[in-house]
Write a protein that holds these residues in place. Structure first.
Motif, PDB file in Angstrom:
ATOM      1  N   TYR A 126     -11.024  74.857  95.031  1.00  0.00           N
ATOM      2  CA  TYR A 126     -11.715  76.118  94.998  1.00  0.00           C
ATOM      3  C   TYR A 126     -11.214  77.235  93.813  1.00  0.00           C
ATOM      4  CZ  TYR A 126     -12.497  80.948  96.910  1.00  0.00           C
ATOM      5  OH  TYR A 126     -13.130  82.101  97.438  1.00  0.00           O
ATOM      6  N   SER A 127      -9.988  77.015  93.576  1.00  0.00           N
ATOM      7  CA  SER A 127      -9.201  77.744  92.459  1.00  0.00           C
ATOM      8  C   SER A 127      -8.123  77.124  91.796  1.00  0.00           C
ATOM      9  CB  SER A 127      -8.699  79.152  93.012  1.00  0.00           C
ATOM     10  OG  SER A 127      -7.812  79.043  93.708  1.00  0.00           O
TER      11      SER A 127
ATOM     12  N   LYS B  15     -14.335  79.836  88.848  1.00  0.00           N
ATOM     13  CA  LYS B  15     -15.649  79.370  88.746  1.00  0.00           C
ATOM     14  C   LYS B  15     -15.617  78.186  87.645  1.00  0.00           C
ATOM     15  CE  LYS B  15     -18.144  83.589  89.727  1.00  0.00           C
ATOM     16  NZ  LYS B  15     -19.005  84.654  89.324  1.00  0.00           N
ATOM     17  N   GLY B  16     -16.486  77.303  87.958  1.00  0.00           N
ATOM     18  CA  GLY B  16     -16.647  75.919  86.882  1.00  0.00           C
ATOM     19  C   GLY B  16     -16.931  76.530  85.577  1.00  0.00           C
TER      20      GLY B  16
ATOM     21  N   GLU C 199     -15.106  72.603  87.137  1.00  0.00           N
ATOM     22  CA  GLU C 199     -15.080  72.362  88.446  1.00  0.00           C
ATOM     23  C   GLU C 199     -15.459  70.986  88.689  1.00  0.00           C
ATOM     24  OE1 GLU C 199     -17.333  75.534  90.031  1.00  0.00           O
ATOM     25  OE2 GLU C 199     -17.341  74.818  92.291  1.00  0.00           O
TER      26      GLU C 199
ATOM     27  N   GLN D  48     -12.647  68.598  88.259  1.00  0.00           N
ATOM     28  CA  GLN D  48     -11.435  69.226  89.250  1.00  0.00           C
ATOM     29  C   GLN D  48     -10.132  69.423  88.117  1.00  0.00           C
ATOM     30  OE1 GLN D  48     -14.096  67.426  91.281  1.00  0.00           O
ATOM     31  NE2 GLN D  48     -12.511  66.060  91.632  1.00  0.00           N
TER      32      GLN D  48
END
Lengths: 113, 110
Positions: B29-30, B50-51, B66, B69
């Motif tokens: 998520y972050s 955000k990605g 994102e 990961q």
């Protein structure tokens, strides 16, 4: 603004004794965290509070560790009885809400003899 | 599960650049980045949500991929004050808990 306050800064106890740490978060911060940081490692979350409620305590050794957050402000973390492997720095942090930047206190360095 | 940071340590001369990587096996998520100097509390640097997002703090910036990961922290034109241990912390969409990596120790020499 005042930062996160923790006490004591240092504590030395013998194994099987009990110890308590206190934390006062930044005013208005709803989320409070307790971390254990062993030398050479990153902080490990022990418990996370949102106001009075517990958000996560999955990594808290509940047979010996306990924590509470009084009236959604101050918090205490207790270890009873202490083991040698509990030697670490215990960090308290707070943030306005979950998932927001965390502000850390100076920590309590605990040594178990 | 904690994220994996690399390298474990890096030594730089003032003015040199460095990259610190943070990888997770879970969808994130972050990503949070903190710096901790010896004997002091961790200090927040930046958060990425955000990605592909990039953020900057002085001459320190970071990116977040994102899809992979992964996040990278870029130290540009390093200063003596950049010395310390850098930690990434990650959380997932379904879990508020921040998991920290083992840290990357950066030493900047004159």
């Amino acid at each position: 603004e005042a930062g996160v306050a923790q006490s004591p800064r240092y504590k030395i106890i013998e194994k099987r004794q009990s110890v308590a740490f206190w934390c006062n978060p930044i005013s208005g911060h709803a989320t409070l965290y307790w971390y254990q940081q062993i030398l050479g490692q990153g902080p490990k979350l022990l418990i996370q509070f949102q106001n009075n409620g517990v958000v996560d305590d999955s990594q808290l050794p509940k047979d010996r560790f306990s924590a509470e957050r009084l009236k959604g402000v101050d918090s205490t973390l207790k270890i009873q009885p202490a083991k040698l492997e509990d030697s670490a720095v215990y960090l308290c942090a707070s943030s306005p809400h979950n998932r927001e930047p965390q502000h850390f206190g100076d920590g309590t360095r605990l040594s178990i003899l | 599960q904690q994220p994996v940071q690399s390298p474990q340590a890096v030594i730089l001369r003032e003015g040199e650049d460095a990259v610190i990587n943070c990888s997770s096996s879970k969808a994130l998520y972050s990503v949070h980045w903190y710096r901790q100097k010896h004997g002091e509390a961790p200090v927040f640097l930046m958060i990425l949500l955000k990605g592909g997002e990039q953020k900057g703090h002085d001459k320190i910036s970071a990116s977040f991929n994102e899809k992979k990961q992964q996040s990278s922290l870029y130290l540009t034109a390093s200063q003596l004050s950049y010395s310390g241990t850098y930690f990434c912390g990650t959380d997932t969409p379904g879990d508020y808990k921040l998991s920290f990596g083992a840290g990357t120790t950066v030493t900047v020499r004159a």
